[in-house]
Design a protein around this motif. Structure first.
Motif: not given
Length: 183
Positions: A3-8, A54-65
């Motif tokens: 349940g915690a977010g992630a920057a991947l 973007d689909m996943w980033e809009r749905a949950a606390n995920i960021r792709f870098v």
């Protein structure tokens, strides 16, 4: 933590690599052949990849870098070196610390370079069974790299049967990713 977010970080393989998966993406290569075979530009590919993330980033606390190195990335996007099927993902779990939910050490997405891919938002009915929409296949395989499995045969983006009619995350996809990464 569940349940915690992630920057991947992510990287796209463009040339020879020594990276490989453990089950599905055992031998991978750069995406050049895929682009050539499907008549896609790298700009079009990158746009479809960004839309999939973007689909996943809009749905949950995920960021792709974007990663600085292919060797040091959380999610690797590639082509299959030995074409088999349409697309796959491999997930390497981090060493277990006894929890019920494990961290993911690395995810690898590999696409078959010898099938036709499109960046088009629509498919002509005659081509829909033989041409795959890059954005949605990438999003599906990225979902696996994020830790999601197939919920069933159809109705969700993460379903195991490809459907050109599913053009985004469905309620089950969103519920699964929010459970893993939070809203």
């Amino acid at each position: 933590q569940l349940g915690a977010g992630a920057a991947l970080t992510y990287a796209v393989v463009t040339g020879p690599t020594t990276s490989s998966g453990i089950n599905n993406c055992r031998a991978i290569s750069g995406i050049g052949g895929l682009l050539t075979h499907s008549g896609l530009t790298r700009t079009a590919f990158d746009g479809e990849l960004a839309a999939a993330f973007d689909m996943w980033e809009r749905a949950a606390n995920i960021r792709f870098v974007l990663a600085k190195s292919v060797d040091r990335t959380d999610v690797l996007i590639s082509a299959e070196a030995v074409d088999d099927g349409v697309a796959y993902a491999d997930v390497a779990p981090a060493p277990s610390d006894g929890r019920a939910v494990s961290r993911i050490k690395k995810g690898i997405v590999c696409l078959n370079p010898d099938i036709p891919w499109t960046a088009s938002s629509s498919l002509a009915p005659a081509n829909s069974s033989k041409t795959y929409r890059l954005r949605y296949v990438l999003a599906h395989e990225i979902g696996h790299a994020l830790g999601l499995d197939h919920p069933g045969p159809n109705g969700e983006l993460m379903s195991f049967e490809y459907s050109a009619g599913v053009t985004g995350l469905q309620p089950g996809d969103i519920a699964g990713i929010v459970t893993l990464y939070g809203p």
